[in-house]
Scaffold this motif. Structure first.
Motif, short mmCIF file in Angstrom:
data_model
loop_
_atom_site.label_atom_id
_atom_site.label_comp_id
_atom_site.label_asym_id
_atom_site.label_seq_id
_atom_site.Cartn_x
_atom_site.Cartn_y
_atom_site.Cartn_z
N ILE A 105 10.45 4.11 0.61
CA ILE A 105 10.07 3.37 1.82
C ILE A 105 8.57 3.43 2.03
CG2 ILE A 105 10.28 3.32 4.34
CD1 ILE A 105 13.18 4.35 3.95
N MET A 106 7.99 4.61 1.94
CA MET A 106 6.55 4.74 2.12
C MET A 106 5.78 4.03 1.00
SD MET A 106 5.78 6.20 4.92
CE MET A 106 6.53 7.18 6.23
N GLY A 107 6.34 4.07 -0.19
CA GLY A 107 5.66 3.43 -1.32
C GLY A 107 5.48 1.94 -1.13
N VAL A 108 6.55 1.25 -0.76
CA VAL A 108 6.46 -0.20 -0.58
C VAL A 108 5.80 -0.56 0.75
CG1 VAL A 108 7.75 -2.36 -0.44
CG2 VAL A 108 8.49 -0.57 -2.04
N ASN A 109 6.30 0.03 1.82
CA ASN A 109 5.89 -0.41 3.16
C ASN A 109 4.47 0.00 3.54
OD1 ASN A 109 8.49 -1.32 3.21
ND2 ASN A 109 9.16 -0.09 4.94
N VAL A 110 4.02 1.16 3.06
CA VAL A 110 2.69 1.64 3.44
C VAL A 110 1.70 1.52 2.28
CG1 VAL A 110 1.37 3.56 4.40
CG2 VAL A 110 3.76 3.25 5.07
N LYS A 111 2.02 2.17 1.17
CA LYS A 111 1.11 2.09 0.02
C LYS A 111 0.92 0.65 -0.42
CE LYS A 111 0.71 3.75 -4.77
NZ LYS A 111 1.43 4.53 -5.84
N GLY A 112 2.00 -0.14 -0.40
CA GLY A 112 1.90 -1.53 -0.82
C GLY A 112 0.96 -2.34 0.05
N VAL A 113 1.06 -2.16 1.37
CA VAL A 113 0.16 -2.88 2.29
C VAL A 113 -1.28 -2.41 2.10
CG1 VAL A 113 -0.43 -3.21 4.72
CG2 VAL A 113 1.95 -3.41 3.97
N TRP A 114 -1.45 -1.10 1.97
CA TRP A 114 -2.80 -0.55 1.76
C TRP A 114 -3.43 -1.08 0.47
CZ3 TRP A 114 -4.45 3.05 -2.09
CH2 TRP A 114 -5.77 3.49 -1.93
N LEU A 115 -2.67 -1.08 -0.61
CA LEU A 115 -3.20 -1.58 -1.88
C LEU A 115 -3.56 -3.06 -1.79
CD1 LEU A 115 -0.94 0.14 -4.58
CD2 LEU A 115 -3.42 0.41 -4.29
N CYS A 116 -2.70 -3.84 -1.16
CA CYS A 116 -2.98 -5.28 -1.05
C CYS A 116 -4.29 -5.51 -0.29
CB CYS A 116 -1.82 -5.99 -0.38
SG CYS A 116 -0.38 -6.22 -1.45
N MET A 117 -4.43 -4.84 0.86
CA MET A 117 -5.67 -5.02 1.62
C MET A 117 -6.88 -4.49 0.85
SD MET A 117 -4.95 -4.62 5.68
CE MET A 117 -4.43 -2.92 5.69
N LYS A 118 -6.70 -3.41 0.12
CA LYS A 118 -7.80 -2.83 -0.67
C LYS A 118 -8.40 -3.86 -1.63
CE LYS A 118 -8.58 0.70 -4.24
NZ LYS A 118 -9.87 1.19 -3.74
N TYR A 119 -7.55 -4.70 -2.21
CA TYR A 119 -8.04 -5.69 -3.17
C TYR A 119 -8.24 -7.08 -2.57
CZ TYR A 119 -7.67 -2.18 -6.75
OH TYR A 119 -7.87 -1.04 -7.50
N GLN A 120 -7.70 -7.33 -1.38
CA GLN A 120 -7.95 -8.61 -0.71
C GLN A 120 -9.29 -8.62 0.02
OE1 GLN A 120 -4.46 -8.55 1.72
NE2 GLN A 120 -3.11 -9.24 0.06
N LEU A 121 -9.61 -7.52 0.66
CA LEU A 121 -10.81 -7.47 1.50
C LEU A 121 -12.10 -7.75 0.73
CD1 LEU A 121 -9.70 -4.51 3.76
CD2 LEU A 121 -10.32 -6.80 4.59
#
Length: 253
Positions: free
Chosen positions: A112-128
């Protein structure tokens, strides 16, 4: 003021079904080019086919949002295909926990933490960085009403969605002066394939789910998609760091 857009390209994770697919179709309906990302190849390609069937432009990229290299490559492919990134809807998420806190397992927690939290963090890390380079953009993350309060027998899931809201608010403040807005949508119970699978064996649970919303029904994926488009649009140009409840009045009780 209507939902007007100045950009050209959106990426949607978890776009192979449900809220993600509805939002990808809504973006395409506004004339945007859409990068459809999902682990489910069949579902993702089906979303692309639906967009192309109505004259839109879309490509599918398979991506596991918990794997940094795959997220990095996803954003590189966004630029390779379309040359820019104006809007991102970080929607990929899972909900697999149904039990009291002390009965939870490490496997559930990590998933749950992997997809819901880490996934959002990683996406923003490379989108920003992409949005910084072009002078602005808008990001919307999928949280939940469970991130705005308690969710008995879903404590890990609830914690993950509280974390998404924390990431959203922090990023919104960090990048506010860089013309990048970051918001979250917080749906209550929405009519998705996941919801139907979870309740097909016991229709009474579906009736209960509808009853918890003062409007007397569960939400539609298109209603969440409309909220995402609003938060990305120029009409929401003064809105950032906000967590928008789409809950049929549930939190007003």
């Amino acid at each position: 003021m209507g939902m007007t857009f100045t950009g050209q390209v959106a990426v949607v994770t978890g776009a192979g079904a449900g809220i993600g697919r509805a939002t990808a179709l809504a973006f395409a309906g506004e004339g945007l080019k859409v990068v459809v990302a999902d682990l489910d190849v069949t579902g993702g390609e089906c979303t692309v086919e639906q967009i192309k069937a109505v004259g839109g432009s879309a490509v599918f990229v398979r991506c596991d949002v918990t794997v940094e290299e795959q997220v990095k490559q996803l954003m590189e492919q966004v630029i390779s295909y379309y040359g820019r990134l104006d809007y991102a809807f970080n929607n990929a998420g899972i909900e697999i926990e149904q039990g009291r806190l002390a009965d939870g397992t490490m496997d559930e927690f990590d998933a749950i933490m992997g997809v819901n939290v880490k996934g959002v963090w990683l996406c923003m890390k490379y989108q920003l960085p992409l949005m910084l380079a072009q002078g602005g953009g808008a990001i919307v993350n999928t949280a939940s009403v469970a991130g705005l309060g308690a969710a008995p027998k879903m404590s890990i899931y609830s914690a993950s969605k509280h974390a998404v809201i924390g990431l959203t608010k922090s990023a919104a403040i960090e990048y506010a002066k860089k013309h990048i807005r970051v918001n979250a949508v917080c749906p209550a119970v929405i009519d998705t394939d996941m919801f139907r699978r979870a309740h097909e064996a016991d229709p009474r649970k579906a009736e209960f789910a509808a009853a918890i919303h003062p409007v007397g029904r569960i939400g539609k994926v298109e209603e969440v998609a409309s909220a995402v488009l609003y938060l990305c649009s120029d009409g929401a140009g003064f809105t950032t760091g906000h967590s928008l409840a789409i809950d049929g009045g549930a939190l007003a009780i």
